[in-house]
Design an enzyme around this catalytic site. Structure first.
Site, PDB file in Angstrom:
ATOM      1  N   HIS A 255       0.835  -1.072  -0.152  1.00  0.00           N
ATOM      2  CA  HIS A 255       0.172  -0.189   0.005  1.00  0.00           C
ATOM      3  C   HIS A 255       0.973   1.214  -0.087  1.00  0.00           C
ATOM      4  CE1 HIS A 255       0.486  -0.357   4.544  1.00  0.00           C
ATOM      5  NE2 HIS A 255       0.493   1.144   4.225  1.00  0.00           N
TER       6      HIS A 255
ATOM      7  N   ASP B  21       0.290  -7.730   1.317  1.00  0.00           N
ATOM      8  CA  ASP B  21       0.561  -6.258   1.570  1.00  0.00           C
ATOM      9  C   ASP B  21       2.152  -6.150   1.467  1.00  0.00           C
ATOM     10  OD1 ASP B  21       0.285  -3.646   1.494  1.00  0.00           O
ATOM     11  OD2 ASP B  21      -0.396  -3.419   3.900  1.00  0.00           O
TER      12      ASP B  21
ATOM     13  N   SER C  37       4.680   2.549   7.853  1.00  0.00           N
ATOM     14  CA  SER C  37       4.234   1.384   7.052  1.00  0.00           C
ATOM     15  C   SER C  37       5.359   0.936   6.452  1.00  0.00           C
ATOM     16  CB  SER C  37       3.195   1.498   6.280  1.00  0.00           C
ATOM     17  OG  SER C  37       1.914   1.838   7.082  1.00  0.00           O
TER      18      SER C  37
END
Length: 311
Positions: free
Chosen positions: A135, A176, A254
């Site tokens: 992402h 992811d 992230s």
């Protein structure tokens, strides 16, 4: 100690009879008084010794606690210093126009490009492969216009700061995960040390390194709060076996590593529950377990897709 004696003595001095017709009664009374005084003094002495013996142990106990705290602090500093050179800062940019050359792309400044977002990643190997969340680089991975760009900020093994364009190598939305590659001819990189997520226990210490809100090289600490969690992937599927931690993970974290007390990567920081309307971490944060990452990344490097997508 005086008050202690008064409290324990049932006979006050003014209660002693001035005289008595019986000498034996007087002698018995005096004997009882002496015995009581001796017992009270003995009890007070033992109390004094006990109290002072405890006081004498306080300095050593405090010194031991301070020493343990100092060791814990030193360990956190060493973990950060040993791991942070392997962590990268990723900027997602949208160019105003397609660049004419690679050098123009790399040197594109913010006024010539729109900042779409930021994230983290870490150096996988000495060949320039960078592991991050899908992402974080989803727009680059799905770009057909040629206007999407990832700038990767990192340091080499000598501590030199470097900025390079990150080229997409492979990605897996199911977990992811994504892999970028940077061209670093003549520069030696320091890859992370991989651990295992198989033997983790709730309560053990963990550390997150990343770039929350664009603040580079940020360290947060916590514990493993839960195991075998299930979190949603970017394509709507479920990622099973996620690690839950209370180490703060915010926007920009992230893709960064979650490490254990030995400096080994045990997961990739991925998601957090936020307080409604605040955007702030609630302390319930998640990482993809490193065992899942180790099974997936080699396929992304070699084939560009996960194993399941090649057939």
């Amino acid at each position: 100690m005086g008050s202690l004696q008064c409290m324990l003595s049932p006979i006050q001095p003014n209660q002693i009879p001035p005289s008595s017709p019986s000498n034996s009664k007087n002698a018995h009374f005096v004997t009882r008084r002496k015995a009581l005084t001796f017992t009270t003094s003995l009890a007070a002495f033992y109390f004094y010794v006990y109290q002072n013996s405890n006081l004498s142990s306080f300095p050593s106990a405090i010194a031991q606690q301070l020493d343990e705290l100092q060791q814990e602090e030193d360990r956190a500093v060493q973990l950060f210093q040993g791991t942070s050179p392997s962590v990268v800062f990723i900027k997602d940019l949208e160019l105003a126009k397609i660049p004419k050359s690679t050098s123009e792309t790399v040197l594109a400044e913010d006024e010539n490009a729109k900042l779409e977002g930021t994230g983290s990643g870490f150096i996988w190997d000495k060949f320039g492969h960078i592991v991050t969340n899908y992402h974080v680089v989803a727009k680059l991975a799905t770009d057909r216009s040629g206007l999407q760009l990832c700038k990767v900020f990192l340091v080499d093994a000598s501590g030199n700061s470097i900025v390079r364009e990150g080229k997409i190598v492979g990605f897996d939305p199911d977990y992811d995960l994504a892999v970028l590659k940077v061209d670093l001819k003549g520069n030696e990189l320091k890859p992370v040390t991989l651990g295992t997520s198989r033997d983790l226990h709730v309560g053990q210490s963990c550390f997150a390194i990343g770039n929350p809100y664009g603040y580079e090289n940020t360290l947060t600490t916590g514990v493993i709060s839960g195991l075998a969690r299930e979190i949603p992937s970017p394509n709507g599927k479920s990622i099973r076996g996620a690690i839950q931690t209370d180490a703060a993970i915010n926007a920009g974290n992230s893709g960064g590593p979650l490490i254990d007390s030995y400096g080994h990567v045990i997961g990739i920081n991925t998601a957090t529950f936020t307080r409604k309307g605040s955007g702030m971490s609630s302390g319930v944060n998640f990482a993809i377990p490193i065992d899942t990452v180790v099974r997936t990344i080699p396929y992304l490097i070699v084939y560009g897709t996960p194993y399941t997508d090649r057939y």
